[in-house]
Design an enzyme around this catalytic site. Structure first.
Site, short mmCIF file in Angstrom:
data_model
loop_
_atom_site.label_atom_id
_atom_site.label_comp_id
_atom_site.label_asym_id
_atom_site.label_seq_id
_atom_site.Cartn_x
_atom_site.Cartn_y
_atom_site.Cartn_z
CB SER A 162 -24.89 -12.10 27.93
OG SER A 162 -25.79 -12.13 29.02
CG HIS A 221 -20.47 -17.46 42.41
ND1 HIS A 221 -20.65 -16.20 42.94
CD2 HIS A 221 -21.32 -17.55 41.36
CE1 HIS A 221 -21.58 -15.56 42.26
NE2 HIS A 221 -22.00 -16.36 41.29
CB CYS A 276 -26.83 -13.17 22.55
SG CYS A 276 -26.29 -11.48 22.83
#
Length: 116
Positions: free
Chosen positions: A67, A72, A87
């Site tokens: 994934s 940020h 996952c």
């Protein structure tokens, strides 16, 4: 009755009280996320990291076979928001631990969401 088995784990981590010098270097942030992926047993496939300029933050994403990890940063506020979604057999908690150790935050707020 069926049992709910999530497809993946999504960890949201807010790091407060981080030294500004740890949050503005896009190259260092990318290396950190790659090390975090490795710690989690995940496989990077691509990454993009954008610095906003001297004294400013970085936005970046590391795409994984499992994934992604995104970040940020706001050096001026000593803050970083991190998203770790994985996952399969990958361990997102290990990625967050690696990021936490490197950022040496004063505090970490962590939330987990089971996805799928």
């Amino acid at each position: 009755m069926s049992v709910f088995l999530p497809r993946g784990r999504h960890l949201l981590a807010d790091f407060h009280g981080v030294a500004a010098g740890r949050l503005g270097d896009a190259v260092a942030i990318e290396a950190l996320l790659r090390a975090a992926a490795d710690a989690a047993g995940a496989t990077p496939v691509a990454g993009h990291f954008h610095p906003f300029g001297p004294g400013l933050g970085v936005t970046g994403v590391l795409l994984l076979k499992e994934s992604h990890i995104s970040i940020h940063t706001w050096p001026e506020h000593g803050f970083a928001a991190v998203d770790v979604f994985m996952c399969g057999a990958a361990r997102p908690d290990k990625a967050v631990e690696a990021i936490s150790a490197a950022l040496a935050a004063g505090s970490v707020a962590l939330r987990e969401i089971a996805r799928g």
